[in-house]
Design an enzyme around this catalytic site. Sequence first.
Site, PDB file in Angstrom:
ATOM      1  N   SER A  57     -14.070  55.012 -43.505  1.00  0.00           N
ATOM      2  CA  SER A  57     -14.087  56.426 -43.559  1.00  0.00           C
ATOM      3  C   SER A  57     -14.269  56.887 -42.071  1.00  0.00           C
ATOM      4  O   SER A  57     -13.530  57.865 -41.799  1.00  0.00           O
ATOM      5  CB  SER A  57     -15.539  56.959 -44.377  1.00  0.00           C
ATOM      6  OG  SER A  57     -16.640  56.457 -43.808  1.00  0.00           O
ATOM      7  N   ASP A  65      -9.313  48.889 -37.783  1.00  0.00           N
ATOM      8  CA  ASP A  65      -9.391  50.092 -38.891  1.00  0.00           C
ATOM      9  C   ASP A  65      -8.417  51.317 -38.637  1.00  0.00           C
ATOM     10  O   ASP A  65      -7.649  51.598 -39.405  1.00  0.00           O
ATOM     11  CB  ASP A  65     -10.948  50.827 -38.727  1.00  0.00           C
ATOM     12  CG  ASP A  65     -11.893  49.452 -38.939  1.00  0.00           C
ATOM     13  OD1 ASP A  65     -11.456  48.506 -39.360  1.00  0.00           O
ATOM     14  OD2 ASP A  65     -13.061  49.716 -38.699  1.00  0.00           O
TER      15      ASP A  65
HETATM   16  C1  GLA Z   1     -15.191  46.566 -38.444  1.00  0.00           C
HETATM   17  C2  GLA Z   1     -14.529  47.034 -37.046  1.00  0.00           C
HETATM   18  C3  GLA Z   1     -13.141  46.625 -37.089  1.00  0.00           C
HETATM   19  C4  GLA Z   1     -13.125  44.925 -37.152  1.00  0.00           C
HETATM   20  C5  GLA Z   1     -14.038  44.603 -38.471  1.00  0.00           C
HETATM   21  C6  GLA Z   1     -14.109  43.217 -38.529  1.00  0.00           C
HETATM   22  O1  GLA Z   1     -14.464  47.385 -39.658  1.00  0.00           O
HETATM   23  O2  GLA Z   1     -14.589  48.562 -36.998  1.00  0.00           O
HETATM   24  O3  GLA Z   1     -12.578  46.789 -35.618  1.00  0.00           O
HETATM   25  O4  GLA Z   1     -13.816  44.180 -35.979  1.00  0.00           O
HETATM   26  O5  GLA Z   1     -15.063  45.122 -38.668  1.00  0.00           O
HETATM   27  O6  GLA Z   1     -13.003  42.400 -38.691  1.00  0.00           O
END
Ligand code: GLA
Length: 390
Positions: A130, A175
């Site tokens: 989110s 993300d």
């Molecule tokens: C979270 C982080 C990402 C990534 C994942 C694990 O979502 O925000 O940048 O490192 O964990 O893959």
Amino acid sequence: MSDEVLQVLDSKFRSFFGREAEVVAHAPGRIEVLGNHTDYNEGYVLSAAIDKGTYFAVSPRGDGTARLVAGDVMEAVEFPAAAPQRSESAMWSNYVKGCVAGLNERFGAPERGFDAMFLGNIPLGSGLSSSAALECSSILALAKARGAEISKLDAALAGQRAENEWTGVKCGLLDQATSVFGERDHLVMSDFRTREFKPVAFPDDVCFLVCNTHAKHALVDGAYNERRECCERAARFFAATLDHPVRALRDVTWNEWLEHSGELDPLAARRAAHPIGEDERVLAGVELLREGDVEAFGRLMFDSHRSSREYFENSCPELDTVVDAAQKIPGVLGARLSGGGFGGSAVVLVRRRDAETAAAALAAAYSKVHGTPCDTSAVMCSDGARVVRP
Ligand code: GLA
């Protein structure tokens, strides 16, 4: 579904600010399918944008004030648009303030302030990003409102930077990149060294279920940053040990890990095994999808979870319950934790025709162990962030 969110946002915006929202952007959350904690190790990830996300609505103001409202709880903050300051009380506002600061740095101090409100349908703490959806939707909407152009990659980078510098989570780019580069019915194959993001067709006879365990998702508590430091320590060891250049764990193969891990401190060695193995699984997974072998692809997801559990120790009993149960349910091909770990959601690959019964079976199996069912819902691989108005 999302359109309902936009309608509610429009009406809340109108009644709070007494005018229409002129610019609206939408950004989706994401699931991570293979490649866990590989992004900040300059490696590979297969992920997808989902059909849940955040709308960010904005209208410029005549003065330099920024008014920002979290549309779910209708909490408001006010700050000078040209000089946002970190808030200690309204922590949620820092995600947007960091994006405003990034846009100001890139495009100069804004001539005008803005009224803004956001609303989404990604459960907070579910591990479906989110925060990235908020960052990417706010960047696209605020850039558009000030008449500026920003590329997808730059929007993702600005979101990541806001999160790194304004909330203290040293997240990688996964993300935000997935949120902007997502494509309907496709996974996103990301290379975090070259920053290439390519769509990979996803077969239509399978789909993903997301099981939100509601277990605490403790990224901000430092576990994430600690894992990242361990990986960097391991990369420095391999750089000094191997006879080829190593800039990040991406440069280390599984065989090299097997040969040299005994010389490294045991904790860093164990941690490093995870992203190194994950990179190889992502590359194998892309090939399997090309060949249409979804069963073998699913097995890689189970392997990925085992690696999280044993090497990276970023799983938790709740996620393990889902994945263990998934292994025995007809029609389920694979399951693993998705994202940072330590709670949040597991993602389950299932034959489409079995999705409903599998979801019920997962919820029941979870309930048997933890007393309450996990929230299980099907998600669709969806398009990435975009301005939806004007
Ligand atoms: C979270 C982080 C990402 C990534 C994942 C694990 O979502 O925000 O940048 O490192 O964990 O893959």
